[in-house]
Design a protein around this motif. Structure first.
Motif, PDB file in Angstrom:
ATOM      1  N   ARG A  59       0.838  -1.217   0.000  1.00 23.29           N
ATOM      2  CA  ARG A  59       0.000   0.000   0.000  1.00 23.29           C
ATOM      3  C   ARG A  59       0.862   1.252   0.000  1.00 23.29           C
ATOM      4  O   ARG A  59       0.579   2.218  -0.728  1.00 23.29           O
ATOM      5  N   ARG A  60       1.928   1.248   0.802  1.00 19.47           N
ATOM      6  CA  ARG A  60       2.820   2.412   0.828  1.00 19.47           C
ATOM      7  C   ARG A  60       3.478   2.616  -0.532  1.00 19.47           C
ATOM      8  O   ARG A  60       3.626   3.758  -0.992  1.00 19.47           O
ATOM      9  N   ALA A  61       3.869   1.511  -1.169  1.00 19.65           N
ATOM     10  CA  ALA A  61       4.501   1.606  -2.493  1.00 19.65           C
ATOM     11  C   ALA A  61       3.506   2.156  -3.519  1.00 19.65           C
ATOM     12  O   ALA A  61       3.866   2.987  -4.367  1.00 19.65           O
ATOM     13  N   GLU A  62       2.245   1.709  -3.451  1.00 22.62           N
ATOM     14  CA  GLU A  62       1.222   2.224  -4.376  1.00 22.62           C
ATOM     15  C   GLU A  62       1.017   3.725  -4.182  1.00 22.62           C
ATOM     16  O   GLU A  62       0.889   4.479  -5.148  1.00 22.62           O
ATOM     17  N   ARG A  63       0.976   4.163  -2.915  1.00 22.03           N
ATOM     18  CA  ARG A  63       0.829   5.594  -2.644  1.00 22.03           C
ATOM     19  C   ARG A  63       2.018   6.373  -3.188  1.00 22.03           C
ATOM     20  O   ARG A  63       1.859   7.459  -3.762  1.00 22.03           O
ATOM     21  N   ALA A  64       3.209   5.813  -3.027  1.00 26.23           N
ATOM     22  CA  ALA A  64       4.411   6.486  -3.540  1.00 26.23           C
ATOM     23  C   ALA A  64       4.372   6.581  -5.057  1.00 26.23           C
ATOM     24  O   ALA A  64       4.744   7.615  -5.634  1.00 26.23           O
ATOM     25  N   VAL A  65       3.881   5.538  -5.732  1.00 26.84           N
ATOM     26  CA  VAL A  65       3.768   5.566  -7.198  1.00 26.84           C
ATOM     27  C   VAL A  65       2.782   6.635  -7.628  1.00 26.84           C
ATOM     28  O   VAL A  65       3.048   7.417  -8.558  1.00 26.84           O
ATOM     29  N   ARG A  66       1.630   6.712  -6.945  1.00 29.66           N
ATOM     30  CA  ARG A  66       0.630   7.743  -7.294  1.00 29.66           C
ATOM     31  C   ARG A  66       1.171   9.144  -7.051  1.00 29.66           C
ATOM     32  O   ARG A  66       0.964  10.058  -7.845  1.00 29.66           O
ATOM     33  N   ARG A  67       1.878   9.301  -5.922  1.00 21.40           N
ATOM     34  CA  ARG A  67       2.469  10.600  -5.602  1.00 21.40           C
ATOM     35  C   ARG A  67       3.502  10.993  -6.664  1.00 21.40           C
ATOM     36  O   ARG A  67       3.536  12.143  -7.124  1.00 21.40           O
ATOM     37  N   ALA A  68       4.315  10.038  -7.088  1.00 23.79           N
ATOM     38  CA  ALA A  68       5.322  10.317  -8.122  1.00 23.79           C
ATOM     39  C   ALA A  68       4.658  10.650  -9.456  1.00 23.79           C
ATOM     40  O   ALA A  68       5.108  11.549 -10.180  1.00 23.79           O
ATOM     41  N   ALA A  69       3.557   9.952  -9.773  1.00 14.58           N
ATOM     42  CA  ALA A  69       2.844  10.231 -11.024  1.00 14.58           C
ATOM     43  C   ALA A  69       2.249  11.635 -10.997  1.00 14.58           C
ATOM     44  O   ALA A  69       2.290  12.365 -11.996  1.00 14.58           O
ATOM     45  N   ARG A  70       1.687  12.046  -9.855  1.00 15.03           N
ATOM     46  CA  ARG A  70       1.133  13.411  -9.743  1.00 15.03           C
ATOM     47  C   ARG A  70       2.239  14.441  -9.870  1.00 15.03           C
ATOM     48  O   ARG A  70       2.076  15.477 -10.520  1.00 15.03           O
ATOM     49  N   SER A 119       5.067  14.128 -11.416  1.00 15.12           N
ATOM     50  CA  SER A 119       5.540  14.119 -12.808  1.00 15.12           C
ATOM     51  C   SER A 119       4.556  14.861 -13.705  1.00 15.12           C
ATOM     52  O   SER A 119       4.957  15.621 -14.585  1.00 15.12           O
ATOM     53  N   ALA A 120       3.240  14.678 -13.470  1.00 15.56           N
ATOM     54  CA  ALA A 120       2.234  15.354 -14.279  1.00 15.56           C
ATOM     55  C   ALA A 120       2.252  16.868 -14.027  1.00 15.56           C
ATOM     56  O   ALA A 120       1.979  17.655 -14.925  1.00 15.56           O
ATOM     57  N   ALA A 121       2.595  17.271 -12.817  1.00 11.07           N
ATOM     58  CA  ALA A 121       2.624  18.680 -12.481  1.00 11.07           C
ATOM     59  C   ALA A 121       3.796  19.393 -13.151  1.00 11.07           C
ATOM     60  O   ALA A 121       3.736  20.572 -13.444  1.00 11.07           O
ATOM     61  N   VAL A 122       4.883  18.664 -13.405  1.00  5.07           N
ATOM     62  CA  VAL A 122       6.065  19.230 -14.015  1.00  5.07           C
ATOM     63  C   VAL A 122       5.807  19.507 -15.495  1.00  5.07           C
ATOM     64  O   VAL A 122       6.243  20.505 -16.033  1.00  5.07           O
ATOM     65  N   TYR A 123       5.099  18.637 -16.187  1.00  4.66           N
ATOM     66  CA  TYR A 123       4.903  18.781 -17.616  1.00  4.66           C
ATOM     67  C   TYR A 123       3.690  19.561 -17.908  1.00  4.66           C
ATOM     68  O   TYR A 123       2.834  20.006 -17.951  1.00  4.66           O
TER      69      TYR A 123
END
Length: 86
Positions: free
Chosen positions: A69-80, A82-86
């Motif tokens: 669950r922590r890894a899934e949250r980290a993946v979602r956080r990283a995806a957000r 990354s989306a905010a940068v582009y």
């Protein structure tokens, strides 16, 4: 005949037969009782070890799911992020 007039058989014991079974400090059933207690103790120990193993597996499963669950949250956080940068 005995003193009271009845006929009674006299039983003679051979002491060598009594002594040949081993130690005279332990009655004959003591060994069987000891073995029964040992079997019961082994059985209980096996049950306790099985319970401990089940608890250990449950704890490892809980920790693995929590890490997932922590890894899934980290993946979602990283995806957000990354989306905010582009």
């Amino acid at each position: 005949m005995s003193r009271d007039g009845s006929t009674a058989e006299c039983i003679q014991l051979d002491r060598s037969l009594l002594m040949s079974e081993g130690s005279t400090t332990h009655p004959e059933g003591t060994t069987a009782m000891y073995m029964l207690e040992q079997d019961l103790a082994r059985s209980r120990m096996g049950e306790m070890q099985a319970e401990a193993a089940a608890a250990s597996r449950a704890r490892r499963l809980y920790l693995a799911r929590r890490a997932a669950r922590r890894a899934e949250r980290a993946v979602r956080r990283a995806a957000r992020a990354s989306a905010a940068v582009y």
